[in-house]
Design an enzyme around this catalytic site. Structure first.
Site, short mmCIF file in Angstrom:
data_model
loop_
_atom_site.label_atom_id
_atom_site.label_comp_id
_atom_site.label_asym_id
_atom_site.label_seq_id
_atom_site.Cartn_x
_atom_site.Cartn_y
_atom_site.Cartn_z
N ASP A 1 -5.74 17.05 -38.22
CA ASP A 1 -5.29 18.68 -38.06
C ASP A 1 -4.07 18.80 -37.36
O ASP A 1 -3.63 20.15 -37.24
CB ASP A 1 -6.45 19.37 -37.80
CG ASP A 1 -7.04 19.12 -36.57
OD1 ASP A 1 -6.74 17.92 -36.01
OD2 ASP A 1 -7.73 19.80 -36.13
N HIS B 1 -9.87 15.38 -24.43
CA HIS B 1 -10.30 15.82 -25.84
C HIS B 1 -10.82 14.34 -26.44
O HIS B 1 -10.91 14.48 -27.64
CB HIS B 1 -9.16 16.21 -26.65
CG HIS B 1 -9.46 16.67 -27.94
ND1 HIS B 1 -10.45 17.40 -28.44
CD2 HIS B 1 -8.96 16.21 -29.12
CE1 HIS B 1 -10.74 17.97 -29.63
NE2 HIS B 1 -9.64 17.00 -30.21
N HIS C 1 -5.86 27.83 -32.99
CA HIS C 1 -6.73 26.74 -33.19
C HIS C 1 -8.04 27.20 -33.33
O HIS C 1 -9.08 27.01 -32.76
CB HIS C 1 -6.49 25.62 -32.12
CG HIS C 1 -7.31 24.19 -32.79
ND1 HIS C 1 -8.52 24.01 -32.52
CD2 HIS C 1 -6.65 23.00 -33.02
CE1 HIS C 1 -8.83 23.02 -32.84
NE2 HIS C 1 -7.65 22.19 -33.43
#
Length: 313
Positions: free
Chosen positions: A65, A148, A275
Site C-alpha cells: 500500500d 513497523h 493513512h
C-alpha cells in the site's frame, strides 16, 4: 512557498473515495514524492501538478500500500519526456525491491539512482531546473528508524532560508551594488581578482521550513525530538477510535490520540492525519480524539493541498 498535497490517505486497500499512501511536495516548481501506493497516478492526474518534474521519490517501507503504484508511475514519468536522472530513497532492502518492480518497466529513458537506508542527512540542491543531491544543498533530508515489523523509516525535510539582505553591511564592506543580488544567492563572487563573500551583505540567519512525515509505526524513542518544532507533522492515524489501541499495538500503527500526543510533545505547529484504515469510513467522526490533545489537527483527504510559507519572527 512549499506546496504539499496528500495524493492518497488510505491504508491497507484502496477505497472508492480514498487512494493509498502518497504525498507530493512542490518547491520552486520541482517535486518530491513520498510513497506511491495504488491510485497515485490517478490522483496526480486529478491534482494536475504534472509528472515530469518529480526528481526524488522517498519510500517509507515496502508494504504494497506504499509502493505498488511505483512501476506504472516510473513508466509515466518516462512517457512525459523526462531524461534527467531520478533518485529513489528508502529503507534497507529497497534496492532489491526496486529491481523486482522494474521487471515490468525494464527500459526507461532516464537513470534511477537508489539510496538505501541513509544514515546521515542528505543535502538536496533545489533550483527551478531540478532537485539534485549536492553537498551545498538548501534542503536537508533526514530519516529515523520506525517500528513497523519490517524496515521502515520516517522523513524530515528542512528547507533552509537565506539570511536577510543587510544594505548597511554591504556598504560598510564596500561591496559593489551590482553584486548585492548575486551574493544573496551564492557563497562568493570574484571581480577583478577580488573575492566578495555572501556574509558581507547578509544579516542574521532566518528560520526555515520543516516538514515531518511518519507512517507506518508505533511511537518510538527519539520521535518527539525528530519532529520537534515542525511546521507540519504528517502522521499516520490508522485508527480513530481510542478503543482500537490493542489493534494499533498489534499491527504496529497509531491511533489519532497517539499521533496528537506526539504532535503536542514535539511542539509542532500543525498535525495532518493520514493513512486511515479501510474499516474507518468517516475519519472526521473521530477528530475530537485528536483535538482533545492537540488543537491544530487536520483530518487529511485525498488531494488536500496545504501551502507553507517562511515565517518572519
Amino acid at each position: 512557498m512549499l506546496d504539499i498535497s496528500l495524493l492518497g490517505t488510505g491504508g491497507g486497500m484502496p477505497m472508492p473515495n480514498r487512494y493509498l499512501s502518497a504525498t507530493l511536495m512542490s518547491y520552486k516548481g520541482r517535486k518530491i514524492l513520498i510513497d506511491c501506493g495504488e491510485g497515485t497516478q490517478v490522483s496526480m492526474r486529478l491534482l494536475g501538478w504534472g509528472f515530469k518534474t518529480i526528481d526524488i521519490i522517498c519510500i517509507t517501507h515496502t508494504h504494497g500500500d506504499h509502493i505498488i503504484g511505483l512501476p506504472g508511475l516510473l513508466g509515466t514519468i518516462g512517457n512525459s519526456g523526462r531524461v534527467e536522472p531520478l533518485t529513489i530513497i528508502g529503507p534497507k532492502g529497497i534496492k532489491d525491491v526496486i529491481d523486482g518492480l522494474r521487471t515490468v518497466v525494464p527500459v526507461l529513458p532516464y537513470e534511477i539512482n537508489v539510496i538505501e537506508n541513509p544514515l546521515k542527512p542528505i543535502m538536496i540542491k533545489s533550483t527551478k531546473e531540478s532537485f539534485k543531491i549536492e553537498d551545498n544543498g538548501d534542503i536537508i533530508l533526514s530519516t529515523i528508524e520506525l517500528d513497523h515489523g519490517m524496515p521502515c523509516i520516517g522523513y524530515n525535510f528542512y528547507i533552509k532560508r537565506t539570511a536577510k539582505f543587510n544594505m548597511e553591511k554591504a556598504i560598510e564592506n564596500n561591496v559593489p551594488k551590482k553584486l548585492w543580488g548575486m551574493l544573496q544567492k551564492q557563497e562568493e563572487v570574484t571581480v577583478d581578482g577580488k573575492i566578495y563573500y555572501s556574509y558581507m551583505v547578509l544579516g542574521e540567519e532566518r528560520k526555515g521550513l520543516k516538514v515531518s512525515y511518519i507512517t507506518d509505526s508505533r511511537p518510538v524513542e527519539g520521535l518527539e525530538e525528530f519532529i520537534k518544532d515542525s511546521n507540519l507533522f504528517i502522521c499516520e492515524g490508522t485508527y480513530g477510535d481510542d478503543s482500537d489501541i490493542e489493534k494499533a499495538i498489534k499491527n504496529k500503527h497509531m491511533t489519532f490520540r497517539e499521533a496528537a500526543t506526539l504532535a503536542k510533545k514535539g511542539n509542532v505547529h500543525k498535525l495532518l492525519l493520514t493513512h486511515f484504515s479501510s474499516a474507518m469510513n468517516e475519519p472526521e467522526s473521530y477528530k475530537n480524539n485528536a483535538l482533545e490533545v492537540f488543537a491544530n489537527t487536520i483530518i487529511g483527504e485525498d488531494r488536500l493541498v496545504l501551502n507553507l510559507k517562511f515565517e518572519d519572527r
